[in-house]
Write a protein that holds these residues in place. Structure first.
Motif, PDB file in Angstrom:
ATOM      1  N   GLY A 198       0.719  -1.191  -0.121  1.00 19.98           N
ATOM      2  CA  GLY A 198       0.104  -0.055  -0.225  1.00 19.98           C
ATOM      3  C   GLY A 198       1.018   1.214   0.204  1.00 19.98           C
ATOM      4  N   VAL A 199       0.505   2.371   0.442  1.00 16.37           N
ATOM      5  CA  VAL A 199       1.048   3.639   0.563  1.00 16.37           C
ATOM      6  C   VAL A 199       1.906   3.910   1.913  1.00 16.37           C
ATOM      7  N   HIS A 200       3.108   4.052   1.893  1.00 16.27           N
ATOM      8  CA  HIS A 200       3.842   4.492   3.183  1.00 16.27           C
ATOM      9  C   HIS A 200       4.482   5.869   3.058  1.00 16.27           C
ATOM     10  N   ILE A 201       4.773   6.361   4.258  1.00 14.83           N
ATOM     11  CA  ILE A 201       5.373   7.596   4.195  1.00 14.83           C
ATOM     12  C   ILE A 201       6.320   7.901   4.828  1.00 14.83           C
ATOM     13  N   LEU A 202       7.403   8.594   4.371  1.00 13.85           N
ATOM     14  CA  LEU A 202       8.883   8.839   5.162  1.00 13.85           C
ATOM     15  C   LEU A 202       9.069  10.403   5.064  1.00 13.85           C
ATOM     16  N   THR A 203       9.850  10.949   6.206  1.00 13.54           N
ATOM     17  CA  THR A 203      10.035  12.065   6.325  1.00 13.54           C
ATOM     18  C   THR A 203      11.807  12.044   6.538  1.00 13.54           C
ATOM     19  N   PRO A 204      12.682  12.221   5.657  1.00 18.18           N
ATOM     20  CA  PRO A 204      14.049  12.475   5.900  1.00 18.18           C
ATOM     21  C   PRO A 204      14.440  13.772   6.357  1.00 18.18           C
ATOM     22  N   ALA A 205      15.382  14.067   7.047  1.00 15.08           N
ATOM     23  CA  ALA A 205      15.896  15.054   7.750  1.00 15.08           C
ATOM     24  C   ALA A 205      16.856  15.806   6.750  1.00 15.08           C
ATOM     25  N   PRO A 259      22.035  11.756   7.099  1.00 14.58           N
ATOM     26  CA  PRO A 259      21.894  10.367   6.447  1.00 14.58           C
ATOM     27  C   PRO A 259      20.479   9.903   6.219  1.00 14.58           C
ATOM     28  N   GLY A 260      20.414   9.198   5.055  1.00 11.15           N
ATOM     29  CA  GLY A 260      19.034   9.153   4.797  1.00 11.15           C
ATOM     30  C   GLY A 260      18.382   7.881   5.439  1.00 11.15           C
ATOM     31  N   LEU A 261      17.065   7.795   5.217  1.00 10.17           N
ATOM     32  CA  LEU A 261      16.189   6.592   5.869  1.00 10.17           C
ATOM     33  C   LEU A 261      16.321   5.434   4.787  1.00 10.17           C
ATOM     34  N   THR A 262      16.428   4.155   5.152  1.00 14.41           N
ATOM     35  CA  THR A 262      16.635   3.205   4.478  1.00 14.41           C
ATOM     36  C   THR A 262      15.570   2.212   4.337  1.00 14.41           C
ATOM     37  N   VAL A 263      15.352   1.931   3.060  1.00 15.41           N
ATOM     38  CA  VAL A 263      14.216   0.957   2.539  1.00 15.41           C
ATOM     39  C   VAL A 263      15.158  -0.010   1.922  1.00 15.41           C
ATOM     40  N   LEU A 264      14.840  -1.364   2.237  1.00  6.94           N
ATOM     41  CA  LEU A 264      15.635  -2.532   1.899  1.00  6.94           C
ATOM     42  C   LEU A 264      14.833  -2.922   0.764  1.00  6.94           C
ATOM     43  N   HIS A 265      15.649  -3.482  -0.164  1.00  4.78           N
ATOM     44  CA  HIS A 265      15.124  -4.267  -1.393  1.00  4.78           C
ATOM     45  C   HIS A 265      16.145  -5.433  -1.750  1.00  4.78           C
ATOM     46  N   GLU A 266      15.667  -6.447  -1.265  1.00  3.14           N
ATOM     47  CA  GLU A 266      16.819  -7.790  -0.935  1.00  3.14           C
ATOM     48  C   GLU A 266      18.084  -7.172  -0.429  1.00  3.14           C
ATOM     49  N   ASP A 267      19.168  -7.234  -1.393  1.00  2.00           N
ATOM     50  CA  ASP A 267      20.365  -7.031  -0.807  1.00  2.00           C
ATOM     51  C   ASP A 267      20.785  -5.668  -0.912  1.00  2.00           C
ATOM     52  N   ARG A 268      20.003  -4.710  -1.622  1.00  2.00           N
ATOM     53  CA  ARG A 268      20.373  -3.198  -1.786  1.00  2.00           C
ATOM     54  C   ARG A 268      19.363  -2.511  -0.732  1.00  2.00           C
ATOM     55  N   VAL A 269      20.235  -1.180  -0.523  1.00  2.00           N
ATOM     56  CA  VAL A 269      19.428  -0.447   0.126  1.00  2.00           C
ATOM     57  C   VAL A 269      19.059   0.838  -0.462  1.00  2.00           C
ATOM     58  N   LEU A 270      17.892   1.249  -0.344  1.00  2.00           N
ATOM     59  CA  LEU A 270      17.395   2.473  -1.028  1.00  2.00           C
ATOM     60  C   LEU A 270      17.282   3.490  -0.062  1.00  2.00           C
ATOM     61  N   GLU A 271      18.314   4.422  -0.066  1.00  2.00           N
ATOM     62  CA  GLU A 271      18.456   5.563   1.146  1.00  2.00           C
ATOM     63  C   GLU A 271      17.683   6.753   0.477  1.00  2.00           C
ATOM     64  N   VAL A 272      16.800   7.145   1.230  1.00  2.00           N
ATOM     65  CA  VAL A 272      15.790   8.222   1.006  1.00  2.00           C
ATOM     66  C   VAL A 272      16.511   9.465   1.701  1.00  2.00           C
ATOM     67  N   ILE A 273      16.865  10.441   0.879  1.00  2.00           N
ATOM     68  CA  ILE A 273      17.698  11.675   1.276  1.00  2.00           C
ATOM     69  C   ILE A 273      16.912  12.871   1.018  1.00  2.00           C
ATOM     70  N   ARG A 274      17.214  13.994   1.965  1.00  3.48           N
ATOM     71  CA  ARG A 274      16.694  15.602   1.721  1.00  3.48           C
ATOM     72  C   ARG A 274      17.906  16.391   1.650  1.00  3.48           C
ATOM     73  N   ARG A 275      18.011  17.114   0.530  1.00  8.31           N
ATOM     74  CA  ARG A 275      19.195  17.942   0.606  1.00  8.31           C
ATOM     75  C   ARG A 275      18.453  19.351  -0.444  1.00  8.31           C
ATOM     76  N   THR A 276      18.738  20.357   0.620  1.00 12.12           N
ATOM     77  CA  THR A 276      18.173  21.710   0.160  1.00 12.12           C
ATOM     78  C   THR A 276      16.891  21.703  -0.330  1.00 12.12           C
ATOM     79  N   GLY A 277      15.870  20.860   0.611  1.00 13.05           N
ATOM     80  CA  GLY A 277      14.664  20.804   0.274  1.00 13.05           C
ATOM     81  C   GLY A 277      14.237  19.907  -0.782  1.00 13.05           C
ATOM     82  N   GLN A 278      15.079  19.294  -1.501  1.00 13.11           N
ATOM     83  CA  GLN A 278      14.819  18.482  -2.457  1.00 13.11           C
ATOM     84  C   GLN A 278      15.041  16.905  -2.019  1.00 13.11           C
ATOM     85  N   TYR A 279      14.371  16.139  -2.667  1.00  9.73           N
ATOM     86  CA  TYR A 279      14.331  14.644  -1.979  1.00  9.73           C
ATOM     87  C   TYR A 279      14.787  13.734  -3.260  1.00  9.73           C
ATOM     88  N   ALA A 280      15.465  12.612  -2.805  1.00 13.46           N
ATOM     89  CA  ALA A 280      16.096  11.766  -3.734  1.00 13.46           C
ATOM     90  C   ALA A 280      16.125  10.178  -3.191  1.00 13.46           C
TER      91      ALA A 280
END
Length: 271
Positions: A79-86, A90-111
């Motif tokens: 379903g829908v999940h919400i994250l709020t990185p600072a 360092p980013g918030l980590t979403v796992l996908h098998e052996d990979r880490v999807l790091e959710v970051i915020r830089r100068t008000g932009q998200y990646a």
């Protein structure tokens, strides 16, 4: 220096250098990066990343199905999940098998930054090129603290981003026959300097190198060991968002010490 002192100096530098290389061998460190995907307010699927991602009201939304095999904080996403990185953290980590999807915020932009333990850059890493250690590049300086810490803003290797640093004061030292004054970041107990010099873009990485200085003595004396000038993560990967050196820290001399540009074939003088 005596022969024994020189040997000790070289041994201590080699220990530091090898520790730097071991740090980069982290299977989910900066050498494992394979992608940096900037998010928009439109839901979209990212290249080779499961789920649908977008940003609304300073929050990152992820829509996923169980078959996407995404996991956050120990639980599978459905379903829908919400994250709020600072910002800048360092980013918030979403796992996908052996990979880490790091959710970051830089100068008000998200990646979403993708870490893969099978990344080509990690598998092919064979060390950091560096100048041979030379005790003559250990310089003495004087730390002059600001009355109050200041915020210094610099650009970044990614256009449009900014970095905001806490500056504790300035360091004055002589090099190449001239006197330099550079801004020192961090608390007075753990000073560091971001700088460029006449080797930047030639044998060393152009954006900046970092030098850990540590605490000043009671009289303000500091030791600048340029043999330990270190590359920022962006020297090794196109998927980092490192700061540029402030204009005040662009040294006129050629600092032929410390780490060299790891992606320049003609700059490799290895230890």
């Amino acid at each position: 220096m005596t022969a024994s002192t020189t040997t000790l100096f070289e041994t201590e530098w080699a220990t530091w250098h090898h520790a730097r290389e071991d740090q980069l061998r982290d299977p989910l460190g900066f050498l494992s990066l394979t992608g940096l995907h900037w998010l928009t307010d439109q839901p979209e699927r990212l290249p080779e990343v499961p789920g649908t991602w977008w940003v609304t009201d300073d929050k990152v939304f992820i829509t996923a199905q169980p078959a996407d095999r995404l996991e956050y904080d120990g639980a599978g996403l459905a379903g829908v999940h919400i994250l709020t990185p600072a910002e800048g953290a360092p980013g918030l980590t979403v796992l996908h098998e052996d990979r880490v999807l790091e959710v970051i915020r830089r100068t008000g932009q998200y990646a979403v930054r993708v870490h893969d333990p099978l990344a080509p850059g990690l598998l092919s890493f064979d060390g950091i090129p560096a100048y041979a250690p030379d005790p003559s590049w250990v310089l003495e300086g004087k730390f002059e603290p600001f009355a109050e810490p200041r915020t210094v803003t610099t650009g970044a290797v990614v256009d449009g981003l900014e970095h905001h640093h806490t500056a504790a004061g300035t360091i004055v030292f002589g090099v190449g026959g001239v006197t330099e004054r550079v801004i020192a970041f961090g608390p007075p107990s753990d000073l560091r300097v971001l700088f460029t010099d006449a080797t930047s873009g030639v044998t060393t990485y152009p954006a900046a190198r970092s030098l850990a200085v540590g605490a000043a003595d009671a009289d303000g004396t500091v030791r600048l060991d340029f043999n330990r000038a270190a590359n920022l993560p962006c020297a090794f990967t196109d998927y980092a968002t490192c700061p540029l050196a402030p204009a005040e820290n662009r040294l006129r001399a050629a600092i032929e010490a410390g780490e060299q540009h790891p992606r320049r074939q003609d700059s490799a003088v290895r230890s």
